[in-house]
Enzyme design. Structure first.
Site, mmCIF file in Angstrom:
data_model
loop_
_atom_site.group_PDB
_atom_site.id
_atom_site.type_symbol
_atom_site.label_atom_id
_atom_site.label_comp_id
_atom_site.label_asym_id
_atom_site.label_seq_id
_atom_site.Cartn_x
_atom_site.Cartn_y
_atom_site.Cartn_z
ATOM 1 C CD GLU A 85 -6.224 1.257 2.252
ATOM 2 O OE1 GLU A 85 -6.918 1.850 1.597
ATOM 3 O OE2 GLU A 85 -5.820 0.098 2.286
ATOM 4 N NE ARG B 204 -4.016 -1.677 0.207
ATOM 5 C CZ ARG B 204 -4.263 -2.844 -0.116
ATOM 6 N NH1 ARG B 204 -3.186 -3.301 -0.951
ATOM 7 N NH2 ARG B 204 -5.297 -3.592 -0.141
ATOM 8 C CB SER C 41 -9.064 -1.324 4.453
ATOM 9 O OG SER C 41 -9.347 -2.591 3.548
HETATM 10 N N1 EPU Z 1 -11.497 -10.483 10.086
HETATM 11 C C1 EPU Z 1 -12.078 -10.431 11.300
HETATM 12 N N2 EPU Z 1 -13.214 -9.608 11.387
HETATM 13 C C2 EPU Z 1 -13.767 -9.020 10.181
HETATM 14 C C3 EPU Z 1 -13.121 -9.501 9.044
HETATM 15 C C4 EPU Z 1 -11.872 -10.048 8.887
HETATM 16 O O1 EPU Z 1 -11.494 -10.664 12.351
HETATM 17 O O2 EPU Z 1 -15.005 -8.422 10.416
HETATM 18 C C5 EPU Z 1 -10.018 -11.286 10.000
HETATM 19 C C6 EPU Z 1 -10.202 -12.734 9.413
HETATM 20 O O3 EPU Z 1 -9.607 -13.489 10.514
HETATM 21 C C7 EPU Z 1 -9.642 -12.540 8.267
HETATM 22 C C8 EPU Z 1 -8.808 -11.512 8.327
HETATM 23 O O4 EPU Z 1 -9.360 -10.419 9.085
HETATM 24 O O5 EPU Z 1 -9.240 -13.827 7.635
HETATM 25 C C9 EPU Z 1 -8.391 -10.919 6.715
HETATM 26 O O6 EPU Z 1 -9.660 -10.124 6.300
HETATM 27 P P1 EPU Z 1 -9.795 -10.013 4.681
HETATM 28 O O7 EPU Z 1 -9.430 -11.386 4.031
HETATM 29 O O8 EPU Z 1 -11.212 -9.699 4.576
HETATM 30 O O9 EPU Z 1 -8.675 -9.152 4.468
HETATM 31 P P2 EPU Z 1 -8.095 -7.929 5.009
HETATM 32 O O10 EPU Z 1 -6.556 -7.967 5.421
HETATM 33 O O11 EPU Z 1 -8.979 -7.397 6.301
HETATM 34 C C10 EPU Z 1 -7.129 -6.994 2.530
HETATM 35 C C11 EPU Z 1 -7.252 -5.646 1.944
HETATM 36 C C12 EPU Z 1 -8.295 -5.209 1.251
HETATM 37 C C13 EPU Z 1 -8.534 -6.472 0.249
HETATM 38 C C14 EPU Z 1 -8.460 -7.685 1.159
HETATM 39 C C15 EPU Z 1 -8.711 -9.214 0.117
HETATM 40 C C16 EPU Z 1 -5.798 -4.104 3.413
HETATM 41 C C17 EPU Z 1 -5.733 -2.880 4.465
HETATM 42 N N3 EPU Z 1 -7.059 -4.197 3.113
HETATM 43 O O12 EPU Z 1 -8.298 -6.667 3.629
HETATM 44 O O13 EPU Z 1 -8.448 -4.116 0.534
HETATM 45 O O14 EPU Z 1 -9.737 -6.332 -0.451
HETATM 46 O O15 EPU Z 1 -7.462 -7.836 1.907
HETATM 47 O O16 EPU Z 1 -7.326 -9.003 -0.555
HETATM 48 O O17 EPU Z 1 -4.751 -4.458 2.810
HETATM 49 C C18 EPU Z 1 -8.828 -1.649 0.801
HETATM 50 O O18 EPU Z 1 -7.306 -1.696 0.945
HETATM 51 O O19 EPU Z 1 -9.425 -0.799 0.855
HETATM 52 C C19 EPU Z 1 -9.253 -3.052 0.807
HETATM 53 C C20 EPU Z 1 -10.679 -3.411 0.947
#
Ligand code: EPU
Length: 372
Positions: A364, A192, A270
């Site tokens: 972010e 990012r 995010s």
């Molecule tokens: N989780 C929770 N609670 C929730 C949602 C998720 O505990 O309500 C935990 C779960 O353990 C899950 C982990 O968080 O396995 C990761 O969640 P997720 O797979 O949804 O991915 P993320 O790390 O939260 C990142 C990016 C997103 C992108 C997704 C999918 C960042 C800051 N965010 O989210 O990007 O769509 O991976 O690749 O890197 C953005 O940057 O605006 C964005 C939406």
């Protein structure tokens, strides 16, 4: 529109047919007011002192250059999907990037070299790439925003980010007052981040070129949740269209696809980045915390998980700003929220996670005229 010419193949001996084509998505209507809340996906932000819509590259650069020469503050706005603008608005010129157009050179020797105007809506670019069987953007489906913004924070999702396919970024360097083109290796891409993000406001992206492979199948699937949704093993490929559909479905299930009717999607995606920790700091987290070791030895954990475990579950918050009911990382405007409401909630969450886990979350989105 398309035309064909011949180039030499890699060995110099054979020739290779290059097909050039162009595509342009529909132009956006001009905004009807100066209110930045109408131009951001969080639907927050007061008025711009002055607002112009730049539909050509020449207009875009001259508006920014002239304002810079006058010493007028400038805010360059694409689709407004990654900004939090102060309730007071912006005391200067807001330039809406509304340039359009995509030009591609496609050959069996060299794949697809695709140049996209900064203002093209990103998902139109992905949709077009998938329809043309150009590989590499499919997991980035459904991300709101303008194409020109993608290299700035190295947009990524579901196992890919644009650093893997960006070939070149053409910019107007506002400090040097000239055009500067960066090849991918000069962009200092990281999680990012990029050199454009590191020097905020200095580089106005005018277009971005992507180097894409050709074929009906996606890049190898690198995200476990996506592989499971597609019914493939990690590292396998799947039909491009299936990957796009699976990603859109996953994003929708997390409230990460914009829907004007659904307040739960009124967010900036995010709100915090996933923290990169030292191995020692990562070891201090509870056993079941997500941990992803990075090539540089740092350990990425999940901001969403930290937030959830610190007591801020999905749907948290009783006021006009609250957490999405589908994902704890999206701060949403439930209707009548102000920027101050969203920032208050963001501080509460940041401080709560810090107290519970000793990790300070970083925002972010770009904060304009306000801070956490
Ligand atoms: N989780 C929770 N609670 C929730 C949602 C998720 O505990 O309500 C935990 C779960 O353990 C899950 C982990 O968080 O396995 C990761 O969640 P997720 O797979 O949804 O991915 P993320 O790390 O939260 C990142 C990016 C997103 C992108 C997704 C999918 C960042 C800051 N965010 O989210 O990007 O769509 O991976 O690749 O890197 C953005 O940057 O605006 C964005 C939406």
């Amino acid at each position: 529109m398309s035309e064909t010419h011949l180039i030499s193949g890699p060995s110099g001996g054979e020739t290779c047919e290059v097909v050039s084509s162009a595509y342009e998505s529909e132009s956006a209507p001009a905004p009807t007011s100066n209110l930045l809340a109408d131009l951001t996906t969080l639907r927050l932000g007061g008025p711009a002192r002055r607002l112009v819509t730049a539909r050509t590259e020449a207009e875009l650069v001259s508006q920014v250059r002239d304002a810079d020469a006058q010493g007028e503050p400038v805010l360059v706005l694409g689709a407004g999907s990654n900004v939090v603008v102060a309730d007071e608005g912006f005391e200067g010129l807001v330039v809406l990037v509304a340039t359009r157009g995509l030009a591609a050179d496609v050959s069996d020797c060299a794949g697809a070299f695709v140049t996209v105007a900064a203002g093209e809506p990103w998902d139109e670019v992905v949709r077009h790439a998938v329809s043309q069987e150009w590989i590499g953007l499919e997991t980035l489906s459904g991300i709101p925003g303008a194409a020109g913004a993608t290299p700035i924070q190295n947009v990524g999702a579901y196992g890919a980010d644009v650093s893997q396919t960006v070939a070149r970024v053409r910019t107007w360097d506002r400090m040097a007052n000239r055009y500067v083109t960066f090849t991918a290796g000069d962009c200092a891409f990281g999680y990012r981040t990029s050199r454009f993000k590191q020097s905020p406001g200095r580089y106005l992206v005018v277009d971005v070129s992507f180097q894409l492979e050709l074929g009906p199948l996606s890049m190898p699937v690198r995200y476990a949740e996506l592989a499971a949704a597609l019914g493939v093993e990690l590292g396998q490929r799947a039909p491009l269209g299936d990957v796009r559909e699976a990603v859109l479905t996953l994003r929708r299930s997390k409230g990460m696809v914009l829907d004007p009717e659904d307040h739960d999607t009124w967010s900036a995606g995010s709100f915090f980045t996933n923290p990169l920790l030292t191995p020692e700091a990562a070891a201090a987290l509870p056993d079941d915390a997500p941990r992803y070791t990075q090539p540089d030895g740092t350990v990425k954990t999940s901001a969403a998980w930290l937030i959830d475990r610190a007591g801020f579950g999905k749907g948290y918050g009783s006021g006009p700003a609250g957490l999405s009911g589908k994902h704890t990382l999206a701060l949403t405007n439930r209707g009548g929220a102000s920027t101050a409401d969203v920032l208050r909630l963001a501080r509460e969450i940041r401080d709560g996670v810090d107290v519970r886990f000793g990790v300070v979350l970083q925002p972010e989105p770009v904060l304009v005229g306000c801070e956490l």
